[in-house]
Design an enzyme around this catalytic site. Structure first.
Site, short mmCIF file in Angstrom:
data_model
loop_
_atom_site.label_atom_id
_atom_site.label_comp_id
_atom_site.label_asym_id
_atom_site.label_seq_id
_atom_site.Cartn_x
_atom_site.Cartn_y
_atom_site.Cartn_z
N ASP A 111 0.83 -1.21 0.00
CA ASP A 111 0.00 0.00 0.00
C ASP A 111 0.86 1.26 0.00
OD1 ASP A 111 -2.28 1.50 0.03
OD2 ASP A 111 -2.78 1.11 2.13
N ASN A 121 1.39 3.41 -2.88
CA ASN A 121 1.99 3.86 -4.16
C ASN A 121 1.52 5.27 -4.52
OD1 ASN A 121 3.07 1.33 -4.35
ND2 ASN A 121 1.72 0.62 -5.99
N ARG A 174 0.03 9.41 -9.93
CA ARG A 174 -0.17 8.15 -9.20
C ARG A 174 0.47 6.95 -9.91
NH1 ARG A 174 -3.72 7.51 -5.28
NH2 ARG A 174 -4.09 5.35 -5.91
N HIS A 195 2.84 3.43 -8.96
CA HIS A 195 2.65 2.01 -9.28
C HIS A 195 3.87 1.45 -10.03
CE1 HIS A 195 -1.30 2.20 -7.69
NE2 HIS A 195 -1.83 2.89 -8.68
N SER A 235 -7.25 -5.84 -5.88
CA SER A 235 -8.36 -6.45 -5.14
C SER A 235 -9.65 -6.36 -5.95
CB SER A 235 -8.55 -5.74 -3.80
OG SER A 235 -9.15 -4.47 -4.00
N THR A 236 -10.65 -7.12 -5.52
CA THR A 236 -11.96 -7.06 -6.20
C THR A 236 -12.56 -5.65 -6.04
OG1 THR A 236 -12.84 -8.08 -4.19
CG2 THR A 236 -12.60 -9.51 -6.09
N ASN A 278 -10.70 -2.89 -6.15
CA ASN A 278 -9.92 -1.92 -6.93
C ASN A 278 -10.55 -1.56 -8.28
OD1 ASN A 278 -6.69 -3.15 -5.75
ND2 ASN A 278 -7.86 -1.38 -5.08
N TRP A 279 -11.59 -2.33 -8.70
CA TRP A 279 -12.29 -1.97 -9.95
C TRP A 279 -13.01 -0.64 -9.81
CZ3 TRP A 279 -10.80 -4.65 -13.97
CH2 TRP A 279 -10.41 -5.98 -13.80
N ARG A 282 -5.44 -2.22 8.45
CA ARG A 282 -6.63 -3.05 8.21
C ARG A 282 -6.30 -4.12 7.18
NH1 ARG A 282 -7.79 2.12 6.47
NH2 ARG A 282 -7.37 2.20 4.24
N GLU A 299 1.06 -13.49 12.46
CA GLU A 299 1.50 -12.23 13.07
C GLU A 299 1.33 -11.13 12.04
OE1 GLU A 299 2.33 -11.79 16.21
OE2 GLU A 299 2.06 -13.93 16.58
#
Ligand code: FPP
Length: 234
Positions: A13, A15, A26, A30, A58-59, A61-62, A185, A198
């Site tokens: 996380d 970028n 942005r 990436h 991730s699902t 991120n669409w 999270r 961990e």
């Protein structure tokens, strides 16, 4: 002696914030992120990590702007064109998890090609989570399980049996989860698999996550007492 976790998962996380802090777009974040995937994978392999799972898309991120999605989906080409040869030489095996049908044809083909070319490698497994969402994964596993019960293929199931229906099937237990950029999270990542892992949260943005910060995370992991719900033996 330092224990190297067998399986490490990373939420890469920051970028975008890395780019913003440097006054760049942005996508530049990436791009640097991809270079860091190479550095981190090579280093993890040297350390003796057996499996490195990276959350690449991730699902959820669409929901990002189309331009950014297109850019991220062009990254597998950049990554494998630049580094597949080196990954082969290092004996690294590529794997992918997620609902790959929805990934654009080009990116999918490039991944499948890398998976095929590296399938006999015996070093670290570099596992990309792409169009991956953990709740979706669990629902798909439950659906398959229900079908197998209905068809009489199985009549009983326990936690280990259920794990075989997940996309991490045959990979070692995840011992350490790292999330970069200071966020704390899970963002729908490996909800079932991380039950006893961990978790180490690094403040640095993904493009700046270097081998020193990786060492620091492993050091923090080594200072945790892992009791799995039992009692401390000392
Ligand atoms: C999170 O940063 C990063 C992503 C959603 C994309 C991560 C992808 C890579 C690093 C490349 C993957 C490589 C291959 C080969 C597929 P963010 O954009 O959410 O950052 P922000 O929270 O600071 O905005």
């Amino acid at each position: 002696m330092i224990k190297i976790p067998e399986h490490i998962a990373i939420i890469m996380d920051g970028n975008g914030r890395w780019a913003k802090a440097k006054g760049k777009v942005r996508t530049e974040g990436h791009y640097q992120g991809v270079k860091n995937v190479r550095d981190t994978a090579i280093y993890a392999n040297e350390l003796g990590v057996k499996c490195l799972t990276l959350y690449a898309f991730s699902t959820e991120n669409w929901k990002r702007p189309e331009d950014e999605i297109n850019y991220i989906m062009s990254l597998p080409k950049v990554f494998f064109a630049s580094y597949l040869k080196e990954l082969m030489e290092k004996n690294i095996r590529i794997r992918m998890m997620g609902e790959i049908e929805r990934i654009p044809e080009n990116a999918r083909r490039i991944f499948l090609d890398a998976i095929e070319k590296t399938k006999n490698n015996t070093g670290m497994t570099l596992n990309f989570a792409l169009n991956y969402g953990s709740r979706r994964e669990i629902v798909l596993a439950a659906r398959k399980y229900a079908e197998d019960v209905k068809n009489g293929r199985i009549n009983d199931i326990d936690e280990n049996g259920f794990a075989e229906y997940l996309m991490t099937d045959s990979l070692p237990e995840i011992e350490l989860l790292i999330r970069t950029s200071g966020e704390k999270r899970l963002s729908n990542f490996l909800l079932y698999q991380l039950a006893y892992s961990e978790m180490v949260f690094s403040e640095v943005y993904w493009p700046d996550f270097d081998y020193k910060e990786f060492d620091r995370c492993i050091d923090e992991f080594n200072h945790r007492k892992r009791r799995y719900g039992g009692l401390d033996e000392s």
